[in-house]
Design a protein around this motif. Structure first.
Motif, PDB file in Angstrom:
ATOM      1  N   ALA A 136       0.771  -0.997  -0.059  1.00 26.90           N
ATOM      2  CA  ALA A 136      -0.121   0.046  -0.213  1.00 26.90           C
ATOM      3  C   ALA A 136       0.906   1.276   0.029  1.00 26.90           C
ATOM      4  O   ALA A 136       0.336   2.138  -0.740  1.00 26.90           O
ATOM      5  N   GLY A 137       2.093   1.330   0.638  1.00 32.85           N
ATOM      6  CA  GLY A 137       2.670   2.300   0.940  1.00 32.85           C
ATOM      7  C   GLY A 137       3.348   2.616  -0.395  1.00 32.85           C
ATOM      8  O   GLY A 137       3.580   3.824  -0.893  1.00 32.85           O
ATOM      9  N   ALA A 138       3.894   1.700  -1.079  1.00 29.91           N
ATOM     10  CA  ALA A 138       4.672   1.631  -2.269  1.00 29.91           C
ATOM     11  C   ALA A 138       3.738   2.227  -3.382  1.00 29.91           C
ATOM     12  O   ALA A 138       4.029   2.861  -4.237  1.00 29.91           O
ATOM     13  N   SER A 139       2.471   1.635  -3.307  1.00 32.45           N
ATOM     14  CA  SER A 139       1.618   2.005  -4.178  1.00 32.45           C
ATOM     15  C   SER A 139       1.391   3.510  -4.213  1.00 32.45           C
ATOM     16  O   SER A 139       1.004   4.488  -5.244  1.00 32.45           O
ATOM     17  N   MET A 140       0.894   4.048  -2.960  1.00 36.23           N
ATOM     18  CA  MET A 140       0.987   5.440  -2.663  1.00 36.23           C
ATOM     19  C   MET A 140       2.123   6.364  -3.032  1.00 36.23           C
ATOM     20  O   MET A 140       1.805   7.329  -3.737  1.00 36.23           O
ATOM     21  N   ARG A 141       3.270   5.808  -2.919  1.00 41.01           N
ATOM     22  CA  ARG A 141       4.438   6.629  -3.370  1.00 41.01           C
ATOM     23  C   ARG A 141       4.738   6.693  -4.849  1.00 41.01           C
ATOM     24  O   ARG A 141       4.846   7.634  -5.365  1.00 41.01           O
ATOM     25  N   ILE A 142       4.215   5.658  -5.518  1.00 42.37           N
ATOM     26  CA  ILE A 142       4.188   5.648  -6.923  1.00 42.37           C
ATOM     27  C   ILE A 142       3.374   6.439  -7.442  1.00 42.37           C
ATOM     28  O   ILE A 142       3.620   7.316  -8.728  1.00 42.37           O
ATOM     29  N   CYS A 143       1.889   6.540  -6.942  1.00 44.54           N
ATOM     30  CA  CYS A 143       1.048   7.314  -7.478  1.00 44.54           C
ATOM     31  C   CYS A 143       1.577   8.848  -7.363  1.00 44.54           C
ATOM     32  O   CYS A 143       1.233   9.702  -8.110  1.00 44.54           O
ATOM     33  N   PHE A 144       2.042   9.133  -6.072  1.00 45.80           N
ATOM     34  CA  PHE A 144       2.468  10.455  -5.780  1.00 45.80           C
ATOM     35  C   PHE A 144       3.447  10.900  -6.697  1.00 45.80           C
ATOM     36  O   PHE A 144       3.499  12.092  -7.489  1.00 45.80           O
ATOM     37  N   LEU A 145       4.440  10.078  -6.969  1.00 44.29           N
ATOM     38  CA  LEU A 145       5.561  10.458  -7.684  1.00 44.29           C
ATOM     39  C   LEU A 145       5.359  10.512  -9.236  1.00 44.29           C
ATOM     40  O   LEU A 145       5.900  11.139 -10.122  1.00 44.29           O
ATOM     41  N   THR A 146       4.464   9.608  -9.663  1.00 41.74           N
ATOM     42  CA  THR A 146       3.948  10.081 -11.053  1.00 41.74           C
ATOM     43  C   THR A 146       2.902  11.068 -11.206  1.00 41.74           C
ATOM     44  O   THR A 146       2.393  11.530 -12.241  1.00 41.74           O
ATOM     45  N   GLY A 147       2.542  11.631  -9.993  1.00 41.39           N
ATOM     46  CA  GLY A 147       1.627  13.100 -10.066  1.00 41.39           C
ATOM     47  C   GLY A 147       0.248  12.433 -10.132  1.00 41.39           C
ATOM     48  O   GLY A 147      -0.828  13.254 -10.513  1.00 41.39           O
ATOM     49  N   LEU A 148      -0.313  11.291  -9.894  1.00 33.53           N
ATOM     50  CA  LEU A 148      -1.703  10.849  -9.812  1.00 33.53           C
ATOM     51  C   LEU A 148      -2.467  11.775  -9.081  1.00 33.53           C
ATOM     52  O   LEU A 148      -2.138  11.837  -7.870  1.00 33.53           O
ATOM     53  N   GLY A 149      -3.586  12.457  -9.135  1.00 33.34           N
ATOM     54  CA  GLY A 149      -4.567  12.841  -8.514  1.00 33.34           C
ATOM     55  C   GLY A 149      -4.038  14.483  -8.176  1.00 33.34           C
ATOM     56  O   GLY A 149      -4.525  15.108  -7.331  1.00 33.34           O
ATOM     57  N   MET A 150      -2.835  14.791  -8.888  1.00 32.77           N
ATOM     58  CA  MET A 150      -2.417  16.135  -8.503  1.00 32.77           C
ATOM     59  C   MET A 150      -3.096  17.038  -9.112  1.00 32.77           C
ATOM     60  O   MET A 150      -3.345  17.007 -10.126  1.00 32.77           O
ATOM     61  N   SER A 151      -3.297  18.243  -8.459  1.00 34.42           N
ATOM     62  CA  SER A 151      -4.224  19.202  -9.101  1.00 34.42           C
ATOM     63  C   SER A 151      -3.634  20.252 -10.228  1.00 34.42           C
ATOM     64  O   SER A 151      -4.403  20.837 -10.945  1.00 34.42           O
ATOM     65  N   ASN A 152      -2.446  20.205 -10.034  1.00 30.05           N
ATOM     66  CA  ASN A 152      -1.550  21.080 -11.214  1.00 30.05           C
ATOM     67  C   ASN A 152      -0.488  20.296 -11.786  1.00 30.05           C
ATOM     68  O   ASN A 152       0.102  19.709 -11.409  1.00 30.05           O
ATOM     69  N   LYS A 153      -0.737  20.399 -13.049  1.00 23.07           N
ATOM     70  CA  LYS A 153       0.303  19.452 -14.065  1.00 23.07           C
ATOM     71  C   LYS A 153       1.736  20.007 -13.757  1.00 23.07           C
ATOM     72  O   LYS A 153       2.679  19.133 -13.846  1.00 23.07           O
ATOM     73  N   GLY A 154       1.779  21.209 -13.378  1.00 22.62           N
ATOM     74  CA  GLY A 154       3.270  21.680 -13.125  1.00 22.62           C
ATOM     75  C   GLY A 154       4.012  21.032 -11.822  1.00 22.62           C
ATOM     76  O   GLY A 154       5.005  20.804 -11.518  1.00 22.62           O
ATOM     77  N   ALA A 155       3.029  20.709 -10.873  1.00 24.11           N
ATOM     78  CA  ALA A 155       3.458  20.048  -9.732  1.00 24.11           C
ATOM     79  C   ALA A 155       3.846  18.490 -10.118  1.00 24.11           C
ATOM     80  O   ALA A 155       4.589  18.242  -9.335  1.00 24.11           O
ATOM     81  N   GLN A 156       3.625  18.209 -11.273  1.00 21.39           N
ATOM     82  CA  GLN A 156       3.986  16.629 -11.571  1.00 21.39           C
ATOM     83  C   GLN A 156       5.467  16.588 -12.378  1.00 21.39           C
ATOM     84  O   GLN A 156       6.172  15.905 -12.084  1.00 21.39           O
ATOM     85  N   ARG A 157       5.798  17.907 -12.721  1.00 20.11           N
ATOM     86  CA  ARG A 157       6.986  17.765 -13.544  1.00 20.11           C
ATOM     87  C   ARG A 157       8.112  18.324 -12.797  1.00 20.11           C
ATOM     88  O   ARG A 157       9.322  17.861 -13.063  1.00 20.11           O
ATOM     89  N   GLY A 158       8.181  18.563 -11.393  1.00 22.35           N
ATOM     90  CA  GLY A 158       9.078  18.797 -10.638  1.00 22.35           C
ATOM     91  C   GLY A 158       9.321  20.564 -10.174  1.00 22.35           C
ATOM     92  O   GLY A 158       8.379  21.210 -10.492  1.00 22.35           O
ATOM     93  N   GLY A 159      10.408  20.776 -10.015  1.00 22.32           N
ATOM     94  CA  GLY A 159      10.429  22.050  -9.495  1.00 22.32           C
ATOM     95  C   GLY A 159      10.137  22.509  -7.980  1.00 22.32           C
ATOM     96  O   GLY A 159       9.766  21.492  -7.410  1.00 22.32           O
TER      97      GLY A 159
END
Length: 166
Positions: A136-159
């Protein structure tokens, strides 16, 4: 630098905040408690057939205390370090490190046999923690790291994006 955890379009979704700032750190503290204060039970739950019956060897006791310390470190990093920054690159870096630890953790339980990964009807409390919760933790990390559910596309790219921690 803006104050940490301001709201805005780069907010981290509630599910990630709940999991990384509360649920997983609490689970890590439970693991730390058992490894440090209940080592006999920790070993019995890990593998009853190889756990010592009367006393734990000194080397095993030391290793369990070191493991407890690492569980505490995981809890500290997630619960406090992630709260201390609004920089998504810090979040990503810390969560990537924990994802690598997840892979190593899942590999380590393979010593119990391949059935440990799929025979959930035979799992005890520690198996649920060592396998299901780590997945579950690994899945949540993968989802976060790939930007799944993030509200801003810029937040997915880094910075240096800011996150909402309320």
């Amino acid at each position: 630098m803006a104050a940490p955890f301001q709201s805005g379009p780069q907010a981290v979704p509630l599910i990630y905040r709940l999991f990384f700032l509360y649920i997983e750190p609490l689970a890590s503290l439970v693991g730390a408690y058992y490894a440090f204060f209940q080592p006999q039970e920790y070993l019995r739950l890990t593998d009853p057939s190889s756990s010592p019956i009367l006393s734990i060897p000194l080397s095993t006791s030391i290793i369990l205390k070191q493991l407890s310390n690492l569980y505490f470190l995981f809890a500290f990093n997630e619960a406090l370090v992630l709260r201390a920054t609004s920089d998504l690159s810090v979040w990503r870096t810390l969560l990537l490190g924990l994802l690598l630890a997840d892979v190593g953790h899942l590999y380590s339980v393979h010593g119990l046999g391949s059935a440990i990964y799929w025979d959930l009807f035979r799992w005890n409390a520690i198996d649920w923690g060592n396998v299901a919760f780590v997945y579950a933790g690994a899945s949540m990390r993968i989802c976060f790291l790939t930007g799944l559910g993030m509200s801003n596309k810029g937040a997915q790219r880094g910075g240096k994006r800011r996150v909402n921690q309320r």
